[in-house]
Design a protein around this motif. Structure first.
Motif, PDB file in Angstrom:
ATOM      1  N   LEU A 250       0.831  -1.209   0.000  1.00 43.14           N
ATOM      2  CA  LEU A 250       0.000   0.000   0.000  1.00 43.14           C
ATOM      3  C   LEU A 250       0.861   1.253   0.000  1.00 43.14           C
ATOM      4  N   GLU A 251       1.952   1.235   0.752  1.00 48.65           N
ATOM      5  CA  GLU A 251       2.853   2.395   0.798  1.00 48.65           C
ATOM      6  C   GLU A 251       3.499   2.624  -0.565  1.00 48.65           C
ATOM      7  N   ALA A 252       3.912   1.566  -1.224  1.00 48.54           N
ATOM      8  CA  ALA A 252       4.512   1.693  -2.560  1.00 48.54           C
ATOM      9  C   ALA A 252       3.515   2.287  -3.543  1.00 48.54           C
ATOM     10  N   VAL A 253       2.272   1.849  -3.469  1.00 50.07           N
ATOM     11  CA  VAL A 253       1.232   2.378  -4.352  1.00 50.07           C
ATOM     12  C   VAL A 253       0.975   3.846  -4.048  1.00 50.07           C
ATOM     13  N   LEU A 254       0.926   4.202  -2.773  1.00 49.75           N
ATOM     14  CA  LEU A 254       0.695   5.594  -2.394  1.00 49.75           C
ATOM     15  C   LEU A 254       1.762   6.520  -2.963  1.00 49.75           C
ATOM     16  N   HIS A 255       2.995   6.037  -3.038  1.00 48.33           N
ATOM     17  CA  HIS A 255       4.081   6.860  -3.570  1.00 48.33           C
ATOM     18  C   HIS A 255       4.099   6.886  -5.097  1.00 48.33           C
ATOM     19  N   ALA A 256       3.471   5.904  -5.721  1.00 41.93           N
ATOM     20  CA  ALA A 256       3.501   5.813  -7.180  1.00 41.93           C
ATOM     21  C   ALA A 256       2.287   6.469  -7.855  1.00 41.93           C
ATOM     22  N   LEU A 257       1.206   6.624  -7.125  1.00 41.54           N
ATOM     23  CA  LEU A 257      -0.004   7.216  -7.699  1.00 41.54           C
ATOM     24  C   LEU A 257       0.142   8.724  -7.879  1.00 41.54           C
ATOM     25  N   PRO A 258      -0.602   9.305  -8.814  1.00 39.53           N
ATOM     26  CA  PRO A 258      -0.671  10.766  -8.897  1.00 39.53           C
ATOM     27  C   PRO A 258      -1.225  11.342  -7.589  1.00 39.53           C
ATOM     28  N   ALA A 259      -0.909  12.590  -7.320  1.00 40.70           N
ATOM     29  CA  ALA A 259      -1.205  13.216  -6.024  1.00 40.70           C
ATOM     30  C   ALA A 259      -2.667  13.079  -5.588  1.00 40.70           C
ATOM     31  N   LYS A 260      -3.619  13.375  -6.451  1.00 41.09           N
ATOM     32  CA  LYS A 260      -5.030  13.335  -6.053  1.00 41.09           C
ATOM     33  C   LYS A 260      -5.460  11.917  -5.688  1.00 41.09           C
ATOM     34  N   SER A 261      -5.112  10.963  -6.507  1.00 41.32           N
ATOM     35  CA  SER A 261      -5.471   9.567  -6.223  1.00 41.32           C
ATOM     36  C   SER A 261      -4.771   9.068  -4.964  1.00 41.32           C
ATOM     37  N   ALA A 262      -3.530   9.479  -4.791  1.00 38.83           N
ATOM     38  CA  ALA A 262      -2.782   9.079  -3.594  1.00 38.83           C
ATOM     39  C   ALA A 262      -3.443   9.640  -2.339  1.00 38.83           C
ATOM     40  N   ARG A 263      -3.897  10.887  -2.394  1.00 43.55           N
ATOM     41  CA  ARG A 263      -4.585  11.493  -1.236  1.00 43.55           C
ATOM     42  C   ARG A 263      -5.835  10.701  -0.867  1.00 43.55           C
ATOM     43  N   GLU A 264      -6.594  10.297  -1.876  1.00 45.33           N
ATOM     44  CA  GLU A 264      -7.831   9.553  -1.628  1.00 45.33           C
ATOM     45  C   GLU A 264      -7.532   8.194  -0.988  1.00 45.33           C
ATOM     46  N   LEU A 265      -6.554   7.486  -1.522  1.00 43.52           N
ATOM     47  CA  LEU A 265      -6.193   6.191  -0.953  1.00 43.52           C
ATOM     48  C   LEU A 265      -5.551   6.356   0.416  1.00 43.52           C
ATOM     49  N   ARG A 266      -4.714   7.386   0.578  1.00 43.08           N
ATOM     50  CA  ARG A 266      -4.055   7.617   1.871  1.00 43.08           C
ATOM     51  C   ARG A 266      -5.083   7.854   2.972  1.00 43.08           C
ATOM     52  N   ALA A 267      -6.168   8.527   2.662  1.00 36.66           N
ATOM     53  CA  ALA A 267      -7.210   8.761   3.674  1.00 36.66           C
ATOM     54  C   ALA A 267      -7.789   7.434   4.162  1.00 36.66           C
ATOM     55  N   LEU A 268      -8.008   6.507   3.240  1.00 26.98           N
ATOM     56  CA  LEU A 268      -8.539   5.195   3.617  1.00 26.98           C
ATOM     57  C   LEU A 268      -7.522   4.381   4.410  1.00 26.98           C
ATOM     58  N   VAL A 269      -6.281   4.374   3.946  1.00 27.39           N
ATOM     59  CA  VAL A 269      -5.227   3.605   4.618  1.00 27.39           C
ATOM     60  C   VAL A 269      -4.918   4.209   5.984  1.00 27.39           C
ATOM     61  N   SER A 270      -4.881   5.516   6.069  1.00 24.23           N
ATOM     62  CA  SER A 270      -4.599   6.186   7.350  1.00 24.23           C
ATOM     63  C   SER A 270      -5.657   5.872   8.393  1.00 24.23           C
ATOM     64  N   ALA A 271      -6.903   5.779   7.962  1.00 22.20           N
ATOM     65  CA  ALA A 271      -7.972   5.431   8.909  1.00 22.20           C
ATOM     66  C   ALA A 271      -7.738   4.024   9.477  1.00 22.20           C
ATOM     67  N   LEU A 272      -7.305   3.106   8.628  1.00 21.65           N
ATOM     68  CA  LEU A 272      -7.000   1.758   9.112  1.00 21.65           C
ATOM     69  C   LEU A 272      -5.766   1.763  10.004  1.00 21.65           C
ATOM     70  N   ASP A 273      -4.732   2.528   9.605  1.00 17.66           N
ATOM     71  CA  ASP A 273      -3.529   2.655  10.437  1.00 17.66           C
ATOM     72  C   ASP A 273      -3.895   3.145  11.835  1.00 17.66           C
ATOM     73  N   ASP A 274      -4.726   4.185  11.882  1.00 16.89           N
ATOM     74  CA  ASP A 274      -5.125   4.754  13.178  1.00 16.89           C
ATOM     75  C   ASP A 274      -5.862   3.727  14.029  1.00 16.89           C
ATOM     76  N   LYS A 275      -6.724   2.956  13.400  1.00 18.31           N
ATOM     77  CA  LYS A 275      -7.473   1.936  14.146  1.00 18.31           C
ATOM     78  C   LYS A 275      -6.530   0.867  14.695  1.00 18.31           C
ATOM     79  N   ILE A 276      -5.575   0.446  13.873  1.00 17.44           N
ATOM     80  CA  ILE A 276      -4.608  -0.564  14.325  1.00 17.44           C
ATOM     81  C   ILE A 276      -3.767  -0.018  15.465  1.00 17.44           C
ATOM     82  N   LEU A 277      -3.272   1.201  15.313  1.00 20.27           N
ATOM     83  CA  LEU A 277      -2.437   1.800  16.358  1.00 20.27           C
ATOM     84  C   LEU A 277      -3.218   2.024  17.651  1.00 20.27           C
TER      85      LEU A 277
END
Length: 106
Positions: free
Chosen positions: A59-86
């Motif tokens: 997921l991190e590799a994809v976030l760095h490879a996507l264009p900025a807008k798409s990366a922001r959208e995916l990062r919001a979803l992944v960050s929510a899961l990260d926060d829940k895990i932490l």
């Protein structure tokens, strides 16, 4: 979605990101103690099989490879899961700056 499909066709396998996201989401909502506890964790050593950090790395590799807008959208979803895990895994410690918390702690 189109950016992700293009990226998967050129750099990754089709649906690999969806699978990684599914596994990361399952960790966020499933029994964390079975994965995070070194006594009960069952890991075979095959990347992507029992090592959930493999999926977060993808997921991190994809976030760095996507264009900025798409990366922001995916990062919001992944960050929510990260926060829940932490939040659920109070024992996770960050080794230092630049070290992904999921690499050695899960």
């Amino acid at each position: 979605m189109a950016d992700l499909r293009r990226l998967e066709r050129s750099r990754f396998l089709p649906d690999e990101t969806a699978e990684a996201f599914w596994h990361w989401k399952a960790l966020a909502h499933g029994p964390l103690r079975l994965i995070a506890d070194p006594v009960t964790a069952n890991r075979c050593g095959v990347p992507g099989c029992c090592d959930v950090a493999y999926f977060r790395d993808h997921l991190e590799a994809v976030l760095h490879a996507l264009p900025a807008k798409s990366a922001r959208e995916l990062r919001a979803l992944v960050s929510a899961l990260d926060d829940k895990i932490l939040t659920r895994a109070k024992a996770i410690q960050v080794d230092g700056p630049g070290v992904p918390w999921w690499r050695d702690q899960l």
